[in-house]
Design a protein around this motif. Structure first.
Motif, PDB file in Angstrom:
ATOM      1  N   ALA A 137      71.787 -20.041  -7.703  1.00 19.25           N
ATOM      2  CA  ALA A 137      71.108 -19.899  -6.410  1.00 19.25           C
ATOM      3  C   ALA A 137      71.210 -18.478  -5.862  1.00 19.25           C
ATOM      4  N   LEU A 138      72.370 -17.843  -6.024  1.00 17.09           N
ATOM      5  CA  LEU A 138      72.619 -16.534  -5.415  1.00 17.09           C
ATOM      6  C   LEU A 138      72.072 -15.372  -6.238  1.00 17.09           C
ATOM      7  N   TYR A 139      72.176 -15.458  -7.559  1.00 16.92           N
ATOM      8  CA  TYR A 139      71.831 -14.328  -8.420  1.00 16.92           C
ATOM      9  C   TYR A 139      70.934 -14.761  -9.583  1.00 16.92           C
ATOM     10  N   PRO A 140      69.765 -15.339  -9.276  1.00 18.68           N
ATOM     11  CA  PRO A 140      68.903 -15.837 -10.360  1.00 18.68           C
ATOM     12  C   PRO A 140      68.412 -14.734 -11.290  1.00 18.68           C
ATOM     13  N   GLU A 141      68.300 -13.511 -10.765  1.00 22.81           N
ATOM     14  CA  GLU A 141      67.827 -12.408 -11.597  1.00 22.81           C
ATOM     15  C   GLU A 141      68.849 -12.012 -12.664  1.00 22.81           C
ATOM     16  N   MET A 142      70.083 -12.447 -12.483  1.00 24.18           N
ATOM     17  CA  MET A 142      71.160 -12.062 -13.396  1.00 24.18           C
ATOM     18  C   MET A 142      71.505 -13.163 -14.398  1.00 24.18           C
ATOM     19  N   VAL A 143      71.162 -14.413 -14.070  1.00 22.82           N
ATOM     20  CA  VAL A 143      71.579 -15.571 -14.866  1.00 22.82           C
ATOM     21  C   VAL A 143      70.427 -16.060 -15.732  1.00 22.82           C
ATOM     22  N   GLY A 144      70.635 -16.026 -17.047  1.00 27.20           N
ATOM     23  CA  GLY A 144      69.593 -16.496 -17.944  1.00 27.20           C
ATOM     24  C   GLY A 144      69.476 -18.004 -17.971  1.00 27.20           C
ATOM     25  N   ALA A 145      70.607 -18.704 -17.881  1.00 23.45           N
ATOM     26  CA  ALA A 145      70.621 -20.163 -17.886  1.00 23.45           C
ATOM     27  C   ALA A 145      71.957 -20.623 -17.323  1.00 23.45           C
ATOM     28  N   ALA A 146      71.984 -21.874 -16.871  1.00 19.15           N
ATOM     29  CA  ALA A 146      73.201 -22.428 -16.279  1.00 19.15           C
ATOM     30  C   ALA A 146      73.469 -23.813 -16.853  1.00 19.15           C
ATOM     31  N   CYS A 147      74.744 -24.107 -17.087  1.00 20.58           N
ATOM     32  CA  CYS A 147      75.169 -25.444 -17.501  1.00 20.58           C
ATOM     33  C   CYS A 147      76.155 -25.947 -16.458  1.00 20.58           C
ATOM     34  N   ALA A 281      64.358 -24.620  -5.231  1.00 19.91           N
ATOM     35  CA  ALA A 281      64.159 -23.165  -5.274  1.00 19.91           C
ATOM     36  C   ALA A 281      64.892 -22.500  -6.422  1.00 19.91           C
ATOM     37  N   ILE A 282      65.788 -23.226  -7.098  1.00 21.78           N
ATOM     38  CA  ILE A 282      66.536 -22.650  -8.218  1.00 21.78           C
ATOM     39  C   ILE A 282      65.633 -22.646  -9.454  1.00 21.78           C
ATOM     40  N   GLU A 283      65.267 -21.459  -9.894  1.00 19.21           N
ATOM     41  CA  GLU A 283      64.363 -21.312 -11.033  1.00 19.21           C
ATOM     42  C   GLU A 283      65.093 -21.020 -12.338  1.00 19.21           C
ATOM     43  N   VAL A 284      66.399 -20.830 -12.266  1.00 14.91           N
ATOM     44  CA  VAL A 284      67.187 -20.612 -13.484  1.00 14.91           C
ATOM     45  C   VAL A 284      67.173 -21.891 -14.322  1.00 14.91           C
ATOM     46  N   PRO A 285      66.826 -21.813 -15.611  1.00 13.67           N
ATOM     47  CA  PRO A 285      66.882 -23.018 -16.453  1.00 13.67           C
ATOM     48  C   PRO A 285      68.303 -23.601 -16.442  1.00 13.67           C
ATOM     49  N   THR A 286      68.391 -24.869 -16.046  1.00 15.34           N
ATOM     50  CA  THR A 286      69.712 -25.457 -15.802  1.00 15.34           C
ATOM     51  C   THR A 286      69.859 -26.778 -16.527  1.00 15.34           C
ATOM     52  N   GLU A 303      72.581 -37.105 -11.407  1.00 15.72           N
ATOM     53  CA  GLU A 303      71.190 -37.558 -11.445  1.00 15.72           C
ATOM     54  C   GLU A 303      70.400 -36.954 -10.285  1.00 15.72           C
ATOM     55  N   HIS A 304      71.025 -36.852  -9.124  1.00 16.58           N
ATOM     56  CA  HIS A 304      70.370 -36.215  -7.978  1.00 16.58           C
ATOM     57  C   HIS A 304      70.040 -34.756  -8.284  1.00 16.58           C
ATOM     58  N   LEU A 305      70.984 -34.043  -8.905  1.00 20.88           N
ATOM     59  CA  LEU A 305      70.711 -32.660  -9.298  1.00 20.88           C
ATOM     60  C   LEU A 305      69.516 -32.595 -10.245  1.00 20.88           C
ATOM     61  N   SER A 306      69.516 -33.449 -11.238  1.00 18.95           N
ATOM     62  CA  SER A 306      68.471 -33.389 -12.261  1.00 18.95           C
ATOM     63  C   SER A 306      67.091 -33.690 -11.687  1.00 18.95           C
ATOM     64  N   ARG A 307      67.025 -34.567 -10.703  1.00 18.02           N
ATOM     65  CA  ARG A 307      65.730 -34.912 -10.100  1.00 18.02           C
ATOM     66  C   ARG A 307      65.173 -33.789  -9.237  1.00 18.02           C
ATOM     67  N   ASN A 308      66.030 -32.918  -8.728  1.00 23.33           N
ATOM     68  CA  ASN A 308      65.579 -31.981  -7.701  1.00 23.33           C
ATOM     69  C   ASN A 308      65.639 -30.512  -8.094  1.00 23.33           C
ATOM     70  N   LEU A 309      66.318 -30.180  -9.176  1.00 22.92           N
ATOM     71  CA  LEU A 309      66.368 -28.786  -9.598  1.00 22.92           C
ATOM     72  C   LEU A 309      64.974 -28.270  -9.942  1.00 22.92           C
ATOM     73  N   GLY A 310      64.739 -27.017  -9.618  1.00 23.49           N
ATOM     74  CA  GLY A 310      63.416 -26.433  -9.843  1.00 23.49           C
ATOM     75  C   GLY A 310      63.096 -26.187 -11.297  1.00 23.49           C
ATOM     76  N   ASN A 311      64.114 -26.069 -12.160  1.00 24.35           N
ATOM     77  CA  ASN A 311      63.868 -25.800 -13.575  1.00 24.35           C
ATOM     78  C   ASN A 311      64.939 -26.491 -14.410  1.00 24.35           C
ATOM     79  N   LEU A 312      64.758 -27.801 -14.592  1.00 23.22           N
ATOM     80  CA  LEU A 312      65.734 -28.593 -15.344  1.00 23.22           C
ATOM     81  C   LEU A 312      65.547 -28.365 -16.830  1.00 23.22           C
ATOM     82  N   LEU A 313      66.594 -27.872 -17.474  1.00 21.90           N
ATOM     83  CA  LEU A 313      66.556 -27.637 -18.908  1.00 21.90           C
ATOM     84  C   LEU A 313      66.840 -28.904 -19.692  1.00 21.90           C
TER      85      LEU A 313
END
Length: 346
Positions: A137-147, A281-286, A303-313
């Motif tokens: 959320a804070l540094y999307p330009e720096m993070v390629g992906a998140a787990c 709003a989180i566009e980092v593939p997660t 499950e709540h995270l997965s339903r609402n993240l902007g870019n669910l990997l």
């Protein structure tokens, strides 16, 4: 590593900030992975996650440059309540309340000092999962992906309640002395042990605890006598006392309070229009990972995270009777999940 002054989310300066870290592998400019530890962890990820970090393993140190910091507020080299204040005395009660965002900002300052401008991925579970989510959320330009593993979008009322009960166990210890016990020669060990016993029951699954101990007595003791006695225990009580002693031997009560309070303040939606708007709003593939038997962070929260993240990997579920700690103990499943995660990011 000294990285300067951090201003907390609540407006307090922490000067002379130190962040301890360890690394594995060779940095080639685009292969850095930040691994985030849980509440009482440290920067030695190759030890506490030895099954997945190393040559040929999921986090292959022949290919990836693995970084793990000790979290702000910790007690394994990074600035926390037990660390020296600029005046030479321990921070103690002067150490401010910190948030997950503060911890991530401190890590960003640290990486700036290392000259690392891009992370291939950030990976973490529990407290580390909360930091991973905030990184996205804070540094999307720096993070390629998140787990993001075994955590929620914000602390629930139940989590805040159970975590505050742990804090109260410590601050109610007569040796707590408002957090300024470091120079007294007496520590709130009983309070910290009590907090750990309560926490450990949320880290492990009910099925596992019952299968291991049930209602059996500790060997040589009789908890069914005519009067209750502290030295006549059920086996599970002996086990929990052992867990409490182990933590007292290696961890600081002040850090336990500071980090648990940070978890209480975890809320990805604060100041961002609410949970779902912030997640969208989180566009980092997660990738989101949960544990089916997790009491502390129930699977419905992932499950709540997965339903609402902007870019669910992707999403993965760890099947284990162990509960919350399964992301640390179920090596084969985590190896498979992390390999799949990194394959999806390439």
């Amino acid at each position: 590593m000294g990285i300067g002054t951090l201003r907390t989310e609540a407006g307090v300066d922490i000067p002379g900030l130190e962040i301890a870290h360890q690394t594995w592998g060779e940095f080639t400019g685009d292969n850095a992975i930040l691994v985030e530890h849980a509440l009482t962890g440290d920067a030695d990820a190759a030890t506490w996650w030895s099954e997945v970090i190393g040559p040929g393993k999921a986090l292959d140190t022949d290919h990836w440059f693995i970084i793990c910091t000790n979290v702000l507020g910790g007690c394994s080299g990074s600035t926390g309540p037990s660390s020296p204040h600029p005046d030479g005395r321990p921070w103690g009660s002067r150490f401010p309340a910190i948030s997950i965002r503060d911890q991530v900002h401190a890590e960003k300052m640290f990486l700036d000092h290392l000259g690392i401008e891009k992370l291939h991925a950030v990976i973490g579970g529990s407290l580390g999962g909360a930091r991973t989510l905030e990184w996205a959320a804070l540094y999307p330009e720096m993070v390629g992906a998140a787990c993001v593993i075994a955590v929620s979008a914000r602390a629930s009322g139940w989590q805040i309640g159970i975590q505050t009960a742990q804090i109260q166990s410590i601050v109610g210890d007569p040796f707590w002395q408002n957090g300024d016990y470091y120079a007294t020669g007496k520590r709130p060990d009983a309070g910290l042990a009590a907090a750990r016993k309560l926490a450990h029951l949320t880290y492990r699954g009910e099925l596992e605890i019952d299968e291991r101990f049930g209602a059996t007595a500790q060997q040589g003791e009789n908890p069914l006598g005519p009067f209750r006695r502290d030295d006549q225990r059920f086996a599970v009580n002996s086990y929990l006392e052992y867990q409490g002693r182990k933590l007292v031997d290696r961890f600081d009560a002040g850090s336990y309070v500071a980090l648990t309070e940070a978890l209480n303040r975890h809320d990805i939606g604060r100041g961002r229009g609410g949970l779902n708007k912030a997640l969208a709003a989180i566009e980092v593939p997660t990738m989101v990972v949960g544990v089916g038997t997790d009491i502390l962070y129930p699977y419905h929260q992932q499950e709540h995270l997965s339903r609402n993240l902007g870019n669910l990997l992707g999403m993965a579920k760890i099947n284990s009777p162990v509960g919350h700690d399964a992301f640390l103990t179920e090596a084969r499943q985590m190896e498979h999940i992390l390999r799949n995660f990194l394959n999806l990011t390439n």
